[in-house]
Write a protein that holds these residues in place. Structure first.
Motif: not given
Length: 680
Positions: A423-441
């Motif tokens: 679901t889109p809600e699950e996507v945005f709940s994981h966004l912070e974790d995914t960004l923690s592995y990135s140098r991008e915003q």
């Protein structure tokens, strides 16, 4: 980062003994510490440099050629001032009169807290006037320079870096004698000791000694005579005793103590990353006579054992890698097996004007998914539909995409931060974790494609793609942490669609405009056709450097190393179709274990001895803990197996039967995924 030990060898009239000496030094130290050897050619003859370069070929060895003969002390100073930074510096004569094995004893002794350790012969074999000169020198040093009682000096010695730094600053009246500068230049009492040694007699050394005695008698080999020794010790007295204290450092306007006319050393290759999938790069570079610098932030990466130097800097730290490459005078930069260092390598090469297969822009296009996906979309190449999202956006921003979704960092590797979500809600709940592995915003969200994955590995030569292998990319069966590879299989089960695979591969290569170098393409084969998943310009991380040469004869790793140095690489002579027709099969097993503490592992040597094993390695050791599997960083090890259609399955089963990883609870930890993919 500095090397453990640097050894300076002044040379006046070289013989084959110098090659024997350097070989024995490497045998003593190369497996135990990081080593530098500096040979200083003090002959002033062009043929000497050519002779030295011909017999002293090793990555650890550099040759400094002086423009004329300046003498042993000046040559030693030159080596000390121009050798790479080291913790300890040693000097030794080139004639094997001083046993190189004694250097190991000196090294062990100085680490007990001394500043300088000398090796002195228990019984001198020098001529009478040379021995008399040594006694005069020792008396002078003890009386006027403060050498501790009982310490004898010699040219066989080891010193701390701090002591060398102080000694090299003291050149009274443009004159330099190392042992004198050591004791007069130090700002504190020097902790010194001398260790006697006895030489073991053998044929080689007896021959060398006889030759030495003959040339000493002719007053050629040493360059010393009774008169010259008297002059030398007179200079020592005048320049280093209290009578000249007021003038000691007044060397302004004096003639230079030496001039370097030429430097000879092995090409120096910086390799970004030192995991098991990069170890072969260090091994190959060494066989090619190259010096290597490892850039890897981890404490003890696998590649450190084979690298000339380990620089603890992250491969994501572009400025840090530039500084390290500049400091260590790297001639080239490369990586393999992982994505993001490809961009770092291009940036380092650009900043230092080094050769590179990729421009910075090209490297960005194959390592940053925002650039990559945009290029694919604009070119009309089939790929999953996608969006870029960032913090602050709402679930409605994914309208128009079909679930399930896949969220990925734009610039990470190893399947970190990649999730399959419903679901889109699950996507945005994981966004912070995914960004923690990135140098991008931002992060990438794309539609999940129910498919099997294949990998195309090839080589680009003057813009033309040579496809070398097409393999099935076998995945770990996790519904959320997707994309983790557990193996590769050649040939792919989709060889009947080779024309389609070739077409989309060539279109993709052309769109990105890369002229030369490795080509790595992940494709998704689903009900709606073949789509591009990701593209890279590197050797893959599934040990393609092992099985591509085995299947096609093309040395892809050697080609990458030569290209990194700006040397031409010949195109492959065999392609994937020809390789498949040969009937050989390859199964790469990327090994995973259940989480827990390791008690025991099957010795690697037993597996490597099996006739169907091309390569194997472990990432963990007994006593270490294997974490739960969430991404590729939990991989236990690898094995590259081969066979034919009739026996490849039997070979795989036999391998897992022989491989055992036991936990501290006595349970088998290894996980065998082969059966899950056997019928794919």
């Amino acid at each position: 980062m500095i090397y453990d030990l640097g050894i300076i060898i002044p040379v006046y009239r070289p013989r084959e003994s110098i090659g024997i000496l350097t070989d024995r030094i490497r045998e003593l130290f190369s497996e135990k510490l990081t080593l530098r050897i500096c040979i200083v050619d003090d002959s002033g003859r062009p043929e000497t440099a050519a002779f030295l370069a011909g017999i002293c070929r090793s990555p650890e060895t550099a040759i400094l050629v002086l423009d004329r003969n300046y003498g042993q002390q000046a040559a030693t100073l030159c080596g000390l001032e121009h050798l790479d930074p080291c913790r300890y510096y040693a000097t030794i004569d080139d004639d094997l009169e001083q046993p190189p094995e004694m250097l190991a004893a000196l090294y062990d002794t100085i680490r007990q807290g001394y500043d300088i350790v000398y090796g002195v012969p228990a019984v001198s074999r020098r001529s009478l006037y040379r021995r008399a000169g040594s006694y005069m020198r020792d008396g002078l040093f003890s009386l006027f320079l403060g050498v501790p009682e009982g310490v004898r000096v010699s040219s066989l010695r080891i010193m701390t870096a701090d002591l060398v730094k102080e000694a090299c600053r003291l050149k009274p009246n443009g004159f330099f004698y190392l042992s004198a500068s050591v004791f007069k230049g130090s700002t504190r009492p020097v902790r010194a000791v001398s260790i006697p040694y006895r030489r073991e007699s053998n044929g080689e050394e007896d021959w060398n000694h006889a030759l030495f005695q003959k040339k000493s008698a002719e007053k050629i080999i040493s360059g010393y005579s009774a008169l010259s020794l008297l002059r030398l010790y007179t200079k020592l007295f005048l320049n280093y005793t209290c009578f000249s204290a007021a003038k000691r450092n007044c060397s302004r306007g004096a003639k230079p103590l030496y001039r370097i006319s030429r430097r000879i050393r092995a090409p120096r290759l910086m390799i970004l990353g030192g995991s098991n999938c990069q170890v072969h790069a260090f091994q190959r570079a060494k066989t090619l006579g190259m010096d290597t610098i490892l850039a890897d932030y981890t404490r003890s990466p696998s590649g450190a054992r084979y690298a000339g130097l380990h620089e603890p800097v992250s491969t994501f730290d572009i400025e840090g890698c530039i500084r390290a490459a500049r400091e260590h005078h790297a001639d080239a930069v490369m990586t393999m097996g992982t994505d993001q260092p490809v961009y770092t390598a291009a940036c380092v090469s650009s900043a230092l004007n080094l050769p590179s297969l990729l421009s910075v822009g090209e490297a960005l296009s194959v390592t940053n998914k925002k650039h990559m996906k945009t290029i694919l979309k604009e070119a009309g190449i089939p790929a999953a539909r996608f969006r870029f999202i960032h913090q602050g956006m709402e679930a409605g921003s994914l309208n128009g995409l079909q679930s399930p979704y896949v969220i990925k960092p734009l610039d990470s590797q190893g399947q970190r931060g990649i999730y399959r979500l419903n679901t889109p809600e699950e996507v945005f709940s994981h966004l912070e974790d995914t960004l923690s592995y990135s140098r991008e915003q931002e992060a990438l969200v794309e539609e999940f494609c129910e498919s099997t994955e294949i990998t195309v590995s090839g080589w680009l030569h003057e813009g033309r793609l040579h496809i070398l292998t097409v393999t099935d990319r076998l995945l770990y069966p996790d519904p959320v942490h997707i994309g983790v590879c557990v193996g590769h299989r050649f040939p792919t089960v989709h060889m009947d669609r080779y024309a389609e695979i070739e077409s989309i591969s060539r279109r993709t290569a052309a769109v990105f405009g890369i002229a030369n170098g490795p080509f790595y393409l992940q494709l998704l084969v689903g009900k709606d056709g073949i789509q591009v998943n990701e593209l890279a310009s590197r050797i893959g991380g599934a040990f393609e450097d092992v099985f591509i040469p085995f299947l096609t004869g093309f040395d892809i790793l050697g080609a990458v190393i030569r290209s990194a140095l700006g040397m031409p690489a010949e195109p492959p002579s065999m392609d994937c179709l020809e390789a498949a027709a040969e009937g050989r099969c390859v199964a790469v097993q990327l090994l995973f274990c259940r989480p827990g503490d390791i008690l025991s592992i099957t010795p690697l040597e037993e597996l490597l001895a099996l006739p169907y094993v091309l390569d194997a390695g472990y990432n963990y050791l007994p006593g270490q803990t294997i974490p739960a599997m969430e991404n590729a960083t939990a991989r236990f090890g690898h094995a590259v197996l081969w066979g034919d259609d009739a026996n490849i399955s039997a070979n795989i089963h036999d391998f897992y039967h022989r491989l055992s990883v036991r936990s501290t609870q006595g349970e088998e930890m290894i996980t065998n995924f082969y059966g899950l993919h056997k019928g794919d």
